[in-house]
Write a protein that holds these residues in place. Sequence first.
Motif, PDB file in Angstrom:
ATOM      1  N   GLU A 148      -2.091  -0.697  -9.782  1.00 43.08           N
ATOM      2  CA  GLU A 148      -1.555  -1.101 -11.076  1.00 43.08           C
ATOM      3  C   GLU A 148      -2.518  -2.077 -11.729  1.00 43.08           C
ATOM      4  O   GLU A 148      -3.191  -2.844 -11.043  1.00 43.08           O
ATOM      5  CB  GLU A 148      -0.172  -1.756 -10.900  1.00 43.08           C
ATOM      6  CG  GLU A 148       0.871  -0.793 -10.369  1.00 43.08           C
ATOM      7  CD  GLU A 148       2.215  -1.463 -10.114  1.00 43.08           C
ATOM      8  OE1 GLU A 148       2.300  -2.699 -10.317  1.00 43.08           O
ATOM      9  OE2 GLU A 148       3.159  -0.767  -9.715  1.00 43.08           O
ATOM     10  N   GLN A 149      -2.569  -2.042 -13.058  1.00 45.62           N
ATOM     11  CA  GLN A 149      -3.467  -2.939 -13.782  1.00 45.62           C
ATOM     12  C   GLN A 149      -2.792  -4.289 -13.981  1.00 45.62           C
ATOM     13  O   GLN A 149      -1.658  -4.378 -14.431  1.00 45.62           O
ATOM     14  CB  GLN A 149      -3.867  -2.345 -15.129  1.00 45.62           C
ATOM     15  CG  GLN A 149      -5.017  -3.084 -15.791  1.00 45.62           C
ATOM     16  CD  GLN A 149      -5.592  -2.313 -16.966  1.00 45.62           C
ATOM     17  OE1 GLN A 149      -4.894  -1.554 -17.624  1.00 45.62           O
ATOM     18  NE2 GLN A 149      -6.872  -2.495 -17.229  1.00 45.62           N
ATOM     19  N   ARG A 150      -3.536  -5.350 -13.642  1.00 44.22           N
ATOM     20  CA  ARG A 150      -2.989  -6.695 -13.772  1.00 44.22           C
ATOM     21  C   ARG A 150      -2.968  -7.127 -15.237  1.00 44.22           C
ATOM     22  O   ARG A 150      -3.722  -6.594 -16.061  1.00 44.22           O
ATOM     23  CB  ARG A 150      -3.830  -7.682 -12.939  1.00 44.22           C
ATOM     24  CG  ARG A 150      -3.792  -7.376 -11.455  1.00 44.22           C
ATOM     25  CD  ARG A 150      -4.633  -8.375 -10.683  1.00 44.22           C
ATOM     26  NE  ARG A 150      -4.077  -9.715 -10.780  1.00 44.22           N
ATOM     27  CZ  ARG A 150      -3.181 -10.231  -9.950  1.00 44.22           C
ATOM     28  NH1 ARG A 150      -2.727  -9.496  -8.943  1.00 44.22           N
ATOM     29  NH2 ARG A 150      -2.748 -11.464 -10.095  1.00 44.22           N
ATOM     30  N   PRO A 151      -2.128  -8.102 -15.582  1.00 43.11           N
ATOM     31  CA  PRO A 151      -2.101  -8.598 -16.962  1.00 43.11           C
ATOM     32  C   PRO A 151      -3.467  -9.111 -17.390  1.00 43.11           C
ATOM     33  O   PRO A 151      -4.281  -9.522 -16.553  1.00 43.11           O
ATOM     34  CB  PRO A 151      -1.081  -9.742 -16.896  1.00 43.11           C
ATOM     35  CG  PRO A 151      -0.241  -9.438 -15.700  1.00 43.11           C
ATOM     36  CD  PRO A 151      -1.146  -8.765 -14.723  1.00 43.11           C
ATOM     37  N   PRO A 157       0.182  -3.348  -5.938  1.00 44.80           N
ATOM     38  CA  PRO A 157       1.400  -4.079  -6.297  1.00 44.80           C
ATOM     39  C   PRO A 157       1.620  -5.231  -5.311  1.00 44.80           C
ATOM     40  O   PRO A 157       1.256  -5.123  -4.138  1.00 44.80           O
ATOM     41  CB  PRO A 157       2.505  -3.023  -6.168  1.00 44.80           C
ATOM     42  CG  PRO A 157       1.801  -1.710  -6.204  1.00 44.80           C
ATOM     43  CD  PRO A 157       0.447  -1.937  -5.620  1.00 44.80           C
ATOM     44  N   GLU A 158       2.197  -6.322  -5.785  1.00 50.11           N
ATOM     45  CA  GLU A 158       2.405  -7.486  -4.928  1.00 50.11           C
ATOM     46  C   GLU A 158       3.885  -7.787  -4.759  1.00 50.11           C
ATOM     47  O   GLU A 158       4.714  -7.428  -5.594  1.00 50.11           O
ATOM     48  CB  GLU A 158       1.680  -8.701  -5.504  1.00 50.11           C
ATOM     49  CG  GLU A 158       0.166  -8.557  -5.479  1.00 50.11           C
ATOM     50  CD  GLU A 158      -0.556  -9.831  -5.902  1.00 50.11           C
ATOM     51  OE1 GLU A 158      -0.033 -10.926  -5.624  1.00 50.11           O
ATOM     52  OE2 GLU A 158      -1.643  -9.710  -6.508  1.00 50.11           O
ATOM     53  N   SER A 159       4.193  -8.451  -3.650  1.00 43.34           N
ATOM     54  CA  SER A 159       5.567  -8.816  -3.342  1.00 43.34           C
ATOM     55  C   SER A 159       5.571 -10.140  -2.596  1.00 43.34           C
ATOM     56  O   SER A 159       4.589 -10.490  -1.920  1.00 43.34           O
ATOM     57  CB  SER A 159       6.223  -7.726  -2.482  1.00 43.34           C
ATOM     58  OG  SER A 159       7.495  -8.130  -2.027  1.00 43.34           O
ATOM     59  N   ILE A 215       0.855  -1.193   0.000  1.00 44.72           N
ATOM     60  CA  ILE A 215       0.000   0.000   0.000  1.00 44.72           C
ATOM     61  C   ILE A 215       0.887   1.237   0.000  1.00 44.72           C
ATOM     62  O   ILE A 215       1.473   1.615   1.022  1.00 44.72           O
ATOM     63  CB  ILE A 215      -0.935   0.013   1.226  1.00 44.72           C
ATOM     64  CG1 ILE A 215      -1.761  -1.276   1.275  1.00 44.72           C
ATOM     65  CG2 ILE A 215      -1.844   1.242   1.197  1.00 44.72           C
ATOM     66  CD1 ILE A 215      -2.568  -1.429   2.557  1.00 44.72           C
ATOM     67  N   HIS A 216       1.022   1.848  -1.171  1.00 50.12           N
ATOM     68  CA  HIS A 216       1.732   3.117  -1.308  1.00 50.12           C
ATOM     69  C   HIS A 216       0.696   4.232  -1.241  1.00 50.12           C
ATOM     70  O   HIS A 216      -0.252   4.250  -2.022  1.00 50.12           O
ATOM     71  CB  HIS A 216       2.465   3.198  -2.655  1.00 50.12           C
ATOM     72  CG  HIS A 216       3.641   2.292  -2.771  1.00 50.12           C
ATOM     73  ND1 HIS A 216       4.868   2.591  -2.232  1.00 50.12           N
ATOM     74  CD2 HIS A 216       3.784   1.076  -3.365  1.00 50.12           C
ATOM     75  CE1 HIS A 216       5.723   1.613  -2.503  1.00 50.12           C
ATOM     76  NE2 HIS A 216       5.084   0.676  -3.186  1.00 50.12           N
ATOM     77  N   MET A 217       0.880   5.171  -0.319  1.00 52.36           N
ATOM     78  CA  MET A 217      -0.057   6.285  -0.202  1.00 52.36           C
ATOM     79  C   MET A 217       0.692   7.596  -0.338  1.00 52.36           C
ATOM     80  O   MET A 217       1.833   7.733   0.112  1.00 52.36           O
ATOM     81  CB  MET A 217      -0.804   6.240   1.137  1.00 52.36           C
ATOM     82  CG  MET A 217      -1.679   5.005   1.310  1.00 52.36           C
ATOM     83  SD  MET A 217      -2.759   5.068   2.775  1.00 52.36           S
ATOM     84  CE  MET A 217      -3.931   6.335   2.258  1.00 52.36           C
TER      85      MET A 217
END
Length: 335
Positions: A249-252, A264-266, A238-240
């Motif tokens: 972000e849009q997934r493929p 975004p995932e990590s 979670i970037h705020m």
Amino acid sequence: MLSSEAFSQAVLNWFDEHGRHDLPWQTNKSPYYTWVSEIMLQQTQVSTVIPYFLRFTDTFPDVHALAKAPLDQVLHLWTGLGYYARARNLHKTAQILSQERDGVFPSTLDEMEALPGIGRSTAGAILSISMGVRAPILDGNVKRVLARFYAIDEWPGTPNVQAALWKYADHNTPEHRVGDYTQAMMDLGATLCRRSKPACLLCPIQSHCQAYALGRTHELPKARPKKHKPLKTTIMLIHMNEPGEVWLEQRPAKGIWGGLWSLPESEELPNTLLKCLPVIKHSFSHYDLEITPALVKTPECFRVEEAKGLWYNLDQPQQSLGLAAPVKKLLASLR
């Protein structure tokens, strides 16, 4: 054994008196309305589908409107229904019909099945309900009715049982009132021949049902062999920014939640971690997913143009974005 004519007539007589006749897609039995409703009803209950169908057809009243719409808007209206490949295929098919067929749906099974996202049963439902073409169907409700009526002692998902059920479905489909018969069989499975506690005493074909005669309605159709679902984990970052916006972000296009907007995932917690929020659990048909939301420090060098994404305003959410259900829930909790 009941003849095919007696079978279909008993089902139609019951439908005339007890079937469902006021569903939103029944007010206009056009190929478009029938197609949209049948796709939405795949693995989804009628009560859940109704509000989605009304919003969808209000926004996209015909196949041309759907074809012209951006995919993001289509996915946004689908958010919460799950199985998002259905929405992407709806959009693809609408573009094919609009651009190559001037919005006209095919009138044969082979042509209908050639369209993205339309299988044999869905094609049969569209053709029979909206065009009166004699075409059998075999959705989950109809499988259950036939598996019990003929006391099929195997899981209906195996190829040999599928083939047998298709033969029974075709055998019992009448030459007349095929649209009503199609709807009647779906209604029969949904309202009387339920998975648990079937209302056998109200069933129009109960007197010839082999499962009922054998006292086996509670165990037929056979359940799918149990398979342990693996557990997968992911960390959603979670970037705020200072205005209180969250980076998405849009997934493929292909894969889980294809084309939807997400965090975004990590695989690991970053060294910029501020804190972890409560774990979110989400279940798919083939595995369970545990999501750890991680609030992270957004570095000053974080630039929008470095990735295909956008800042999502929590107070004034963008109304045309398709969001995965757990992401939508998480974003709502951040407000």
